[in-house]
Design an enzyme around this catalytic site. Structure first.
Site: not given
Ligand code: BES
Ligand code: ZN
Length: 854
Positions: A262, A295
């Site tokens: 966010n 992030e």
């Molecule tokens: N944008 C995602 C989080 C997200 C994923 C929100 C699906 C809603 C639905 C975030 O940037 C992300 O990719 N997070 C990963 C970790 C990352 C290090 C690959 C996660 O949450 O596993």
């Molecule tokens: Zn991501």
């Protein structure tokens, strides 16, 4: 709360149906009157009809909202409530929409939209959660500035952007950067902050904060340093600077994913930000550093340039995973990071790409977008960018990225936009390369060789097996990094990237005095399965001599697999030459301890099952388990006399430091302890447990003891010591199941679901238990089928509370077609039982039907 069950066939959304929204949004004002069960949300949105609109329907998404009132330009209106939102007649000139809705954060166990976690309000809007907060065109190509007023009794009330003012019971925020609703965030609670500061390269001062529940303040320092390193790295490597005066991170205990980007207010699963030597392992520290970077990097790759629609998800996720991997490689060890990523790719993405859930990095259809935050979109999406960089070269890569940021800043983009930037920056035609985005499946690359009169020829044949909906596959562009070694171990040709474009293609190397030993697919230059007739002797040669560290590990890994396959299929005994090679390596102090630890780590049993299946065998999980045990026992015996000395020599003394070098040493020490435990009945592990002053060593010792079934006292002591700490308790839950023998795994998991600290509603705790069960290959697939029944029971129960986490965990069944008919039958029975559940969520329904369609 969850979505109503799909009474009829659920709707499928297609990429080809994309149409822009008919209205622009000039500004959004939101006012929240917070109350646990009845929060009021007032929205005031300035809409302007687009002159060139192809569809002027005024449809706003909305789910689980109680509409109190709606106005257009101050006049009450009566919108028509329809499935998934509302429609309304609106003026043909710019107008102001106002709505008041009521929502129930305390009853929101799906953890999507506005919900409560330990008395704290927080939001999760990606992908389509904003529609559970108010009526809105909840799609990433609709962007606006947001002004937010929060009224409530929490001491800390946060939203995106900059603070505009606050007083007793209220706070106001304004985010000057236009953004899609999925990047909206709000947090309110009695939180404390760990402050920090960063000065950008152009001299702008940025205030940083990590907000946590009181008591967690001492676990923020590492995350704060990781954030500052990330900000600096993105300036140094990509020239990208942060664009607000404030950057907040909040830790939340109940969170479906790892973390969320966010704008100016990242929200993290507490497991992905809180760190201390006493409570976090080396692996936790590495992951926290990477995810904070990930992030943060989204601020440019995701937020400033976002996705036009959710089919383009890998535009931001693949690129940001690629960037965070570059960061980790720079902060730690490049080869170690690459090896870890390839292990993860083979463990998570290959099964997906070669099973019923296969889809391209850019899918063309979905029912529930939450089901497409997959290893393919993320990890293969990142691999595709790695290939692109290898093909165009580093300079061209950074030139193209510069153009991407210049050309598309502030826009919602597509994969076509992304590829066009590379074409324009390099003059290259990427139409064939684009297949990597549009086609599913892991290409197989068959290699054969020929040597005559000083000329060495490598011939490659590529083919990709059919995947759901894509029976025919065209040849892809595959960058194959190759080096050649002479028989005495010298490198005679340094790494060269061969560019495959045809189904069958040969490359020649001239002027070679002797037939060389090829080192193919160095650095794992493409996500393919290499098939090559070779000998264990040649693999051992490469393990000893290859100049490419990735391929050196890969040779050892291939050997490890061959040896186990031979044990399972032919009842062979552990290969003596391989045992000797391992012994030599483990004693070789000139080699990086982290690398030695990786070579000593056995391939996972699931990986052996996958390898057997690829070769036309039906894997027997119990036999694979037995082979793993026999191999480890034999290796321990072979090293018997030197293990105590090796253990002592690799023990890391002094105060705990989480850096990569110390972590690598501890990893090697842990491998040695696990072998030693097989011989000394757990004596040394018990000593390590008793004296450990950090979680890595405590956890390693406990896991060795649990595997040896000698941990009764320590398991109780661990519980007594840590029962107040949710994150450490997750480890305690998971470890018991991960270490259980095949016949005890399901029963152990079942007993733990009856433990007072088991909590269905907390995704970390649910994953600790069922992630560990699914990860215990021989235990989950035990012939009794108890593991399948237990998982299905709990998925059915969780679906009523949290569809998103339920659906993700259905993937444990995706490999079912690999196993024998008895197991298949048992799994099918459970899949059908889940599918037949009344009121099943759209999320879980989609996953189970796709898996069943195999
Ligand atoms: N944008 C995602 C989080 C997200 C994923 C929100 C699906 C809603 C639905 C975030 O940037 C992300 O990719 N997070 C990963 C970790 C990352 C290090 C690959 C996660 O949450 O596993
Ligand atoms: Zn991501």
């Amino acid at each position: 709360m969850k979505d109503a069950s799909p009474a009829t066939a659920p709707e499928t959304i297609y990429l080809k149906d994309y149409t822009p929204f008919g209205y622009d949004i000039e500004s959004v004002h939101l006012t929240f009157h917070l109350a646990p069960e009845a929060t009021r949300v007032l929205s005031k949105i300035r809409f302007a009809p687009k002159a060139d609109a192809t569809d002027a329907t005024f449809f706003l998404h909305g789910e689980e909202l109680k509409l109190i009132s709606a106005k257009i330009d101050g006049q009450e209106v009566s919108p028509t409530l329809v499935e998934g939102g509302l429609k309304c007649d609106v003026p043909s000139a710019p107008f102001t929409w106002e709505a008041e809705v009521e929502i129930n954060p305390a009853g929101n166990t799906a953890l999507e939209g506005l919900y409560m976690s330990n008395g704290m309000y927080c939001t999760q809007c990606e992908a389509e959660g904003f529609r559970k907060i108010t009526y809105y065109p909840d799609r990433p190509d609709v962007m606006s500035t947001f002004t937010v007023r929060i009224e409530g009794d929490a001491s800390v009330m946060l939203s995106n952007g900059n603070p505009m003012g606050k007083g007793e019971g209220w706070a106001e925020w304004h985010d000057p950067w236009p953004k899609p609703a999925y990047l909206f965030a709000l947090v309110a609670g009695d939180l404390v902050n760990h402050p920090g500061q960063f000065t950008t390269k152009s001299g702008k001062e940025v205030e940083l904060n990590i907000w946590v529940r009181p008591g967690d303040e001492d676990k923020c320092a590492f995350g704060m340093e990781a954030l500052k390193k990330s900000m600096k790295w993105d300036e140094d490597v990509y020239g990208l600077e942060y664009d607000l005066e404030l950057f907040n991170i909040v830790a939340v205990d109940d969170f479906n994913m790892g973390a969320m980007e966010n704008k100016g207010l990242n929200i993290f699963n507490s497991s992905c930000v809180l760190a201390s030597p006493e409570t976090s392992t080396d692996a936790n520290f590495e992951r926290i550093e990477a995810i904070i970077a990930h992030e943060y990097f989204h601020n440019w790759t995701g937020n400033r340039i976002t996705c036009r629609d959710w089919f383009q998800l890998c535009l931001k996720e693949g690129l940001t995973v690629f960037r965070d991997a570059q960061f980790t490689a720079d902060m730690r060890s490049e080869p170690v990071k690459r090896i870890e990523d390839v292990i993860a790719l083979r463990a998570r993405q290959f099964p997906e790409d070669n099973g019923p859930l296969a889809h391209p990095p850019r899918p063309e259809q979905f029912q529930e977008i939450n089901n497409f935050y997959t290893a393919t979109v993320y990890e293969k999406g990142a691999e595709v960018i790695g290939m692109l960089k290898r093909l165009v070269g580093d300079d061209n890569y950074y030139k193209a990225l510069k153009l991407y940021f210049e050309r598309h800043d502030g826009q919602a983009c597509t994969i076509e936009d992304w590829l066009k930037v590379f074409e324009d920056a390099t003059g290259r035609d990427l139409s064939q390369f684009k297949l990597w985005y549009s086609e599913a499946g892991t290409p197989r690359l068959k290699v054969s060789e020929d040597y005559a009169d000083g000329t060495y020829t490598l011939t490659f044949e590529q083919s990709t097996p059919p995947t759901p909906g894509q029976p025919q596959k065209a040849p892809r562009v595959i960058p194959v990094a190759v080096g050649l070694l002479s028989p005495n171990g010298d490198e005679v040709r340094g790494t060269e990237v061969l560019e495959l474009t045809e189904a069958r293609q040969s490359f020649t190397f001239e002027g070679l005095a002797a037939k060389p030993v090829p080192s193919i697919l160095r650095e794992f230059s493409a996500p393919v399965i290499l098939e090559r007739e070779t000998t264990n002797a040649e693999r051992a040669f490469l393990l000893a001599h290859d100049t490419d560290p990735f391929n050196r590990w890969e040779a050892g890994n291939a050997l490890a697999k061959e040896v186990r396959v031979a044990m399972v299929v032919d009842g062979a005994t552990p290969d003596a030459a391989y045992l000797d090679a391992l012994e030599k390596l483990v004693r070789d102090d000139d080699q990086d301890p982290a690398f030695r630890a990786l070579v000593l780590s056995p391939p996972s049993q699931a990986d052996i099952a996958q390898t057997l299946a690829e070769r036309g065998h039906t894997p027997d999980p119990q036999k694979i388990y037995d082979a793993a045990e026999t191999f480890a026992q034999t290796l321990a015996q072979q090293l018997e006399t030197s293990l105590p000395r090796l253990y002592a020599a690799t023990t890391v003394d002094g105060p705990y430091r989480p850096d990569a070098e110390s972590a690598g040493k501890r990893a090697l020490n842990g491998r040695i302890l696990s072998l030693l435990t097989r011989l000394d009945g757990g004596e040394q592990a018990a000593r390590q447990y008793a004296t450990a002053d950090n979680m890595t060593q405590q956890y390693t010792a406990l896991s060795c003891l649990m595997k040896a079934e000698k941990a009764d006292a320590q398991s109780q002591a661990f519980f007594d010591q840590w029962q107040h700490d949710r994150l450490v308790m997750d480890k305690w839950f998971a470890l018991q199941i991960a270490c259980a023998s095949p016949e005890n795994a399901a029963a152990t998991a079942a007993a733990l679901t009856r433990h007072p600290l088991f909590d269905m509603k907390n995704p970390n705790r649910f994953r600790a238990v069922f992630g560990a069960l699914a990860g215990n290959h021989a235990g989950f697939h035990h012939a009794s089928g108890d593991g399948y029944v237990l998982l299905a029971d709990n998925l059915i129960a969780l679906d009523k509370l949290n569809p998103q986490t339920t659906a993700r965990m259905c993937a444990a069944f995706q490999t079912w077609k690999r196993y024998d008919t008895a197991r298949q039958e048992r799994i099918r029975e459970q899949l059908l039982r889940i599918a037949g559940t009344d009121g099943l969520s759209r999320d879980t329904n989609e996953m189970v039907s796709r898996i069943l369609d195999a």
